[in-house]
Design an enzyme around this catalytic site. Structure first.
Site, PDB file in Angstrom:
ATOM      1  CG  LEU A   1     -31.362  23.576  56.987  1.00  0.00           C
ATOM      2  CD1 LEU A   1     -32.448  22.862  57.787  1.00  0.00           C
ATOM      3  CD2 LEU A   1     -29.981  23.057  57.376  1.00  0.00           C
TER       4      LEU A   1
ATOM      5  CD  GLN B   1     -28.899  23.021  43.990  1.00  0.00           C
ATOM      6  OE1 GLN B   1     -29.667  23.933  43.675  1.00  0.00           O
ATOM      7  NE2 GLN B   1     -28.424  22.152  43.111  1.00  0.00           N
TER       8      GLN B   1
ATOM      9  CB  ILE C   1     -38.685  27.529  58.368  1.00  0.00           C
ATOM     10  CG1 ILE C   1     -38.796  27.028  56.922  1.00  0.00           C
ATOM     11  CG2 ILE C   1     -38.639  29.051  58.417  1.00  0.00           C
ATOM     12  CD1 ILE C   1     -40.096  27.426  56.240  1.00  0.00           C
TER      13      ILE C   1
ATOM     14  CG  ASP D   1     -41.266  32.845  59.051  1.00  0.00           C
ATOM     15  OD1 ASP D   1     -40.982  33.193  57.884  1.00  0.00           O
ATOM     16  OD2 ASP D   1     -42.437  32.649  59.440  1.00  0.00           O
TER      17      ASP D   1
ATOM     18  CE1 TYR E   1     -36.195  32.414  42.435  1.00  0.00           C
ATOM     19  CE2 TYR E   1     -35.624  31.716  40.210  1.00  0.00           C
ATOM     20  CZ  TYR E   1     -35.258  31.955  41.520  1.00  0.00           C
ATOM     21  OH  TYR E   1     -33.966  31.750  41.929  1.00  0.00           O
TER      22      TYR E   1
ATOM     23  CE  LYS F   1     -34.502  35.382  43.850  1.00  0.00           C
ATOM     24  NZ  LYS F   1     -33.747  35.585  45.109  1.00  0.00           N
TER      25      LYS F   1
ATOM     26  CB  ILE G   1     -26.844  25.911  41.055  1.00  0.00           C
ATOM     27  CG1 ILE G   1     -26.869  27.435  40.914  1.00  0.00           C
ATOM     28  CG2 ILE G   1     -25.672  25.457  41.907  1.00  0.00           C
ATOM     29  CD1 ILE G   1     -25.672  28.011  40.198  1.00  0.00           C
TER      30      ILE G   1
END
Length: 358
Positions: free
Chosen positions: A32, A34, A57, A74, A163, A167, A193
């Protein structure tokens, strides 16, 4: 290294096999968000609605539920994920569930939990059930000591955000599982993006979406980055095209497991000028940098992506002016309903992004 001509032949051969073979069943986590919602639609257009299981979720809209299977998932619950994989006969997983850069700095413990433990669960699923796993990375995996211009695929990677750290962990662990256990892990480092179809998800490049809403609503925008902060960007159609290309590429065509992808680059001032040129000469922008400026200062200005172009055909078509024209076309009807009949900026003038279902 596999010669280019053989990798190209492998891609063609794979495309022919895919068209005549059983379609893969795909699970998309974070569907759900972007990127997730657009990716689900693209996958369903190609492989069939019932072969793509969307998960998140959050409660989906009626429209989102009506287009194919949706399940609550989840990513921190391994057994629940495993039940979905078994019940639906999943072959491929596209793992979008993540806490993005700015949101991760606001809540580090949540960022670490979702981005590291959630990925670990999905990776174990891929190992135990022989799944193909695509989990995107980010330009945020680079850090302040990384070369800023034409940043290569392999270079210094010492990010200083939750973040970015998570990654880098994901990239290295995915490559380890590929080498140690044969997991078909794939990743691509997204730039910022840009999309008109869903709200931003808590990233440092969110300004490049927010600015269009502000331009059409009030003709003025206050930016949280400095005017000259240049960052790599891509329009969502190019992003989804590239993700599909890497997801479908035959393993023998891949010379590495994580790839840079770059489409264009601009600063807030350059984007604002393009909006002035295409929308309103009176558009005004102010600058009030916040903590996100410190994050952006550690990221590349441009990324080298020759390996992605050679191995699996990455070839973005949207430049900065194309992105601005398309965003204005898509959002003008929201703020000016009377402009629907005769839009000022025509997206049809752009080259096709060749995304199935778009």
């Amino acid at each position: 290294m596999i010669p280019l001509q053989f990798r190209a032949l492998a891609r063609v051969s794979f495309a022919r096999r895919l068209s005549t073979s059983v379609r893969p069943r795909v699970l998309v986590t974070g569907s759900l968000g972007q990127l997730g919602s657009t990716m689900v639609n693209t996958l369903r257009a190609k492989f069939g609605q019932e072969n793509v299981v969307a998960s998140d979720i959050k409660k989906p809209t009626l429209e989102q539920r009506s287009t194919g299977p949706y399940v609550y998932a989840d990513v921190l619950n391994y057994r629940a994920l495993e039940q979905i994989v078994v019940d639906y006969g999943i072959d491929w997983v596209v793992h979008f569930s993540a806490i993005l850069s700015a949101a991760g700095e606001r809540n580090p413990s949540l960022g670490l939990n979702v981005n590291i433990n959630g990925f670990q669960n999905v990776l174990e699923l891929a190992k135990n059930h022989k799944l193909r796993l695509l989990s995107p990375s980010t330009m945020g995996a680079f850090g302040p000591t990384t070369p800023k211009d034409e940043t290569p695929d392999l270079t210094i990677m010492r990010p200083n955000t939750i973040y970015g750290i998570s990654k880098v962990h994901m990239e290295l662990l995915g490559e380890y599982y590929c080498e140690k256990f044969g997991v078909d892990f794939r990743s691509l480092r997204y730039p910022g993006i840009i999309s008109a179809d869903s709200p931003p998800g808590g990233g440092t490049t969110d300004y490049a979406v927010d600015i269009f809403h502000a331009a059409l609503k009030s003709n003025r925008y206050t930016c949280f980055l400095n005017a000259d902060t240049r960052l790599p960007m891509a329009y969502i159609d190019d992003c989804i095209t590239g993700t599909m290309q890497l997801l479908e590429a035959p393993a023998e065509a891949l010379t590495q497991r994580t790839y840079n992808v770059h489409a264009c680059a601009f600063s807030p001032a350059e984007l604002a000028q393009e909006i002035c040129d295409q929308h309103s000469n009176d558009f005004a922008i102010d600058y009030e940098p916040d903590f996100r400026q410190d994050i952006a200062d550690t990221w590349p200005r441009t990324m080298a992506d020759l390996a992605a172009r050679n191995d699996w055909g990455w070839n973005p078509v949207f430049g900065t002016s194309d992105i601005v024209r398309t965003m204005l076309d898509k959002l003008e009807p929201v703020y000016k309903p009377s402009s629907v009949a005769q839009p000022t900026h025509r997206a049809s003038e752009l080259p096709s992004a060749a995304v199935v279902g778009h």
